[in-house]
Structure formats: C-alpha cells, structure tokens
Design a protein around this motif. Structure first.
Motif, PDB file in Angstrom:
ATOM      1  N   VAL A  82       0.992  -1.001   0.037  1.00  0.00           N
ATOM      2  CA  VAL A  82      -0.067   0.000   0.100  1.00  0.00           C
ATOM      3  C   VAL A  82       0.835   1.252  -0.016  1.00  0.00           C
ATOM      4  O   VAL A  82       0.335   2.467   0.383  1.00  0.00           O
ATOM      5  N   SER A  83       2.331   1.056  -0.358  1.00  0.00           N
ATOM      6  CA  SER A  83       2.920   2.287  -0.320  1.00  0.00           C
ATOM      7  C   SER A  83       4.415   2.143  -1.187  1.00  0.00           C
ATOM      8  O   SER A  83       4.571   0.751  -1.224  1.00  0.00           O
ATOM      9  N   GLY A  84       5.067   2.960  -1.514  1.00  0.00           N
ATOM     10  CA  GLY A  84       6.070   2.742  -2.228  1.00  0.00           C
ATOM     11  C   GLY A  84       7.349   2.064  -1.513  1.00  0.00           C
ATOM     12  O   GLY A  84       8.072   1.331  -1.790  1.00  0.00           O
ATOM     13  N   GLY A  85       7.187   2.463   0.055  1.00  0.00           N
ATOM     14  CA  GLY A  85       8.037   1.756   1.028  1.00  0.00           C
ATOM     15  C   GLY A  85       7.840   0.289   1.225  1.00  0.00           C
ATOM     16  O   GLY A  85       8.588  -0.689   1.099  1.00  0.00           O
ATOM     17  N   GLU A  86       6.416  -0.212   0.896  1.00  0.00           N
ATOM     18  CA  GLU A  86       6.026  -1.625   0.960  1.00  0.00           C
ATOM     19  C   GLU A  86       6.652  -2.151  -0.177  1.00  0.00           C
ATOM     20  O   GLU A  86       6.967  -3.538  -0.382  1.00  0.00           O
TER      21      GLU A  86
END
Ligand code: LLP
Length: 419
Positions: A82-86
């Motif tokens: 759900v994010s760029g980090g994930e």
C-alpha cells in the motif's frame, strides 16, 4: 497451531527458551517462529488447492519485517502493498515485481511511477481518476499497466468499525453500481489493461457469510462486464480471515474459507488473487515483556510491564484482546489489570483479567502479536523502537534492531536560530 509451547514448565519459541532471548536481546521484544509462519502459509495454500488458478499476495502491512517476507517469498507468496515503502520491502525480500499487487486509497503519482518503473504485477484502482492518471503515466513511458478496479460491495463485515472497509460509507473502492461506467470509460485508454475487479471488506472476520455475499455480488458484476464486452481474467478477493485471539473463540479455518470460495466462484474462469495478512502471521509472533512492578490497586493489582501501547497498539486502538501468559507460570492465578509505562490511561492491555500470578522481574508474553504488532509500533514517550527476533529450531537471530532514543535524537536538528 503455533510453536510457542511450554517445556518443563518454561515457555519456548520452537526449541529456544524465551528466557534466553530476553537475556540476549532484552525486553520488550517481538519473537517470530519460522516453523509457524511456514505452517500457516502451507495451510492457506492447501485450502486453495482445489481452485484452478490462484495467486497469494501477503498483505505486507500486517508484518513487513524482511526476514518474515523472506520466509513467505520462499513459500511462493507475492505481496499486497500500500505504499512505495512496502514495494521496496517486497523487492528487498526477493519477491518478484510481477507478484506484487498495489492496493491503497491514496497512491501518489510518484508511487504510481515507481511501481511502473519496477514493473509490479497489478494496480488495484480505488477511483476512476487514478486509472486515468496511471494510464497517462504508463503510456508516457511506453508501458501498459495491469489493473483491476476495487469495488465497494456495501456489505457489513461484522468486525470492529475501525477495520471494516466494505460499507458504502467507508473510503475504499467505488460503489459497485458505478463499475460498469468506469470500465466503459477507462478500458479503451492506451497504457492501461483493466482486466478485473477487487474487493476487501474488512479484517478479523469471524463469519464467512458477509464475504460470501460480497463475492457473489462481484460474480454478478463480472458476468455483466463480460456481457458488455470486457475481458475479465482476474478477481482479487482481498484478505480478512480472523484469528483466535481468545482461545475459546475460533474463527472459520482457511479450509472452510477455501471451500466457500470454491462454491461461490464456480465457473468464474479467472485467476483468483488473495491478500491474507493476519491469518498468516498473527499466531506466528508473540511480544515478550518483563514485569516491572506489581502495583497494588484500589480494586485489583496493576501488573506494570515494560511493553506499552507504543510497542503493541492494538488494545489501545481497537480494545483488542491479547492473551497474557507467564514464561514460568507458578500455577497460581490472580485477577489483575495489565498496563504499560506510557503516561496514558489508554496504555492498558487488560482490566480485571484472570492471569498467571507474576512478580516484579518475571517474564511474560502477549500472544497473537505477529500481525499489526511491531509494524504499528512507535517511539511515543521517547521509548525505543521495539526489536524483533526470529527463531528457527534451536537458533534465533535479531531481525530488527532496537532503535534507541539516542539514534532518534541524532536524527533531529535544532536550527541555528534557536542555538
Ligand atoms: N487487503 C487489503 C486491501 C487490506 O486493506 C487489508 C488490511 C488486507 C488485505 C489484509 O487483511 P487481513 O487478512 O490482515 O485481515 N491494524 C488493524 C488491521 C488493519 C487491516 C487493514 N487492511 C488491526 O490491528 O486489527
């Protein structure tokens, strides 16, 4: 089933005594069992074995630790992110970009671009405009984004309001009645291959009926879309299966779930995508803590432990129940309150609960802490960020370090004009 069991009256993680981990790493600390993770992954996979084409994308938000992801990648799981980090974590753990599903109601343009650049397998669109922007970004770099549209089936999942996502007033997905129009407008766009639908109605579900009702609505939509000439080859059924936080309250098993999915999706002729989180990692982790004081209370004693709401936020946020057990139980039971050191009344894990009698210095665990535990931790009250350990048979390793207040202080700056 998990591998946190008593041997000779002492709680172990697989073959490692909890006390050995406390000695080496200190407390509080999350402890994961590799054997439990693998078992849960296998149970989930075998529950789906009767379905023709499936893809399992572990919902990384439940536990994004790289070692945990590595174990699941080896079981053939992709990731729901759900994010760029994930996305970065899934790739760092060795998951293939094409096995990644990108969910999330607020993907930024930069995140969409990053996901295109690395070539992730599926975008779950949350609104029409997102589809148009994604199509533009993809076309501009000569790519075609593979996407499905998340619909909101307006079903009450019967779970805690803060983790319910499939009612029409929730922020997720598009109303199912708008899906035909959105498909008509988006499906011709260069840069976009809109090939299916997705849904996720909530988390910690204890009843399969709302899921079945939601899936049936999506089945009807797929038939309608096909009748209008759209090629539909994927349906993403989301996650949400509950776990037994309280031992006498048993949720439907993955096998029950698989049988329901088989029944309701009969003849759909699509690849079914799944996004389980909690059911894979929940019982594969515990939070080990040490009793600081047993403080006499007006009605009952307060067991003050060194874990707090910043380490395990679920009780404070959702009134969640986590079993509390002594590492070396004496056999005596008492009724007590359990709380952490944070300066808020909300930093309470249990009130008036019958627990193992413990004393200052004793070790204890909160069970079923592998999902939405460490990942929701903070450093509130300038406490350290809680570390994580993985056990494998008779060995264990620190898989996330304790981040000390000194490290956090070093990342802050006092501007010159305040010096
Ligand atoms: N897919 C989507 C789109 C989701 O939003 C979620 C969870 C999942 C899959 C995984 O759901 P699971 O299988 O884990 O139920 N922090 C809360 C839970 C938040 C769940 C958010 N979405 C808690 O501690 O209970």
């Amino acid at each position: 089933m998990d591998h946190f069991t008593y041997r000779d009256g002492q709680l172990h993680a697989e073959d490692v005594p909890m006390a050995a981990i406390a000695e080496a790493v200190g407390t509080p600390v999350y402890i994961y069992s590799r054997a439990t993770l693998e078992r849960h992954a296998q149970v989930f996979k075998s529950a789906l074995a009767g379905l023709p084409r499936t893809h399992v994308a572990f919902a990384i938000k439940a536990n994004p630790n790289l070692a945990v992801l590595k174990v699941l990648a080896r079981q053939g799981f992709g990731a729901d992110v759900v994010s760029g980090g994930e996305i970065a974590r899934a790739l760092a753990a060795g998951m293939r970009a094409e096995d990644i599903v990108f969910s999330g109601v607020g993907k930024t343009r930069a995140e969409l671009q990053y996901a295109l650049d690395v070539g992730i397998g599926q975008f779950n669109l949350e609104l029409e405009e997102e589809g148009a922007v994604l199509a533009q970004l993809a076309a501009a770099c000569g790519k075609t984004a593979s996407a499905v549209l998340r619909v909101n089936p307006d079903v009450d999942a019967g779970t805690h309001a803060k983790i319910s996502t499939g009612k029409s007033e929730n922020k997720f997905g598009v109303p199912i009645s708008d899906a035909m129009g959105i498909f008509a407008r988006l499906s011709g766009l260069p840069g976009l291959n809109l090939r299916g639908v997705a849904l996720h109605i909530g988390s910690q579900l204890f009843d399969l009926a709302p899921l079945e009702a939601a899936y049936a609505r999506v089945g009807a939509l797929v038939a309608e879309l096909r009748a209008a000439g759209h090629v539909i080859d994927r349906v993403d059924l989301g996650g949400g299966l509950g776990v037994p936080y309280e031992r006498d309250k048993v949720p439907p098993s993955p096998a029950d779930y698989g049988a329901m999915v088989e029944r309701v999706t009969q003849g759909w002729d699509v690849t079914l995508m799944f996004e389980p989180g909690r059911v894979i990692v929940g019982n594969a982790g515990v939070l080990l803590t040490r009793v600081i004081w047993v403080k006499p209370g007006v009605l009952r004693p307060y067991v003050i432990v060194d874990a707090a709401m910043n380490d395990l936020a679920r009780p404070a946020m959702y009134d969640a129940y986590h079993d509390f057990e002594a590492v070396n139980p004496s056999g005596t039971r008492v009724v007590a309150n359990i709380a952490g050191p944070v300066c808020e009344t909300g930093d309470t894990f249990a009130m008036g609960r019958e627990i193992d009698a413990v004393q200052s210095g004793d070790l204890a665990i909160f069970r079923t802490a592998g999902a939405y535990g460490a990942t929701m931790a903070s450093t509130y009250n300038s406490r350290a960020l809680v570390p994580e350990v993985m056990v494998d048979g008779d060995k264990f390793a620190v898989v996330a370090e304790r981040v000390l207040p000194e490290t956090l202080i070093a990342a802050e700056h006092v501007p010159d004009w305040l010096k």
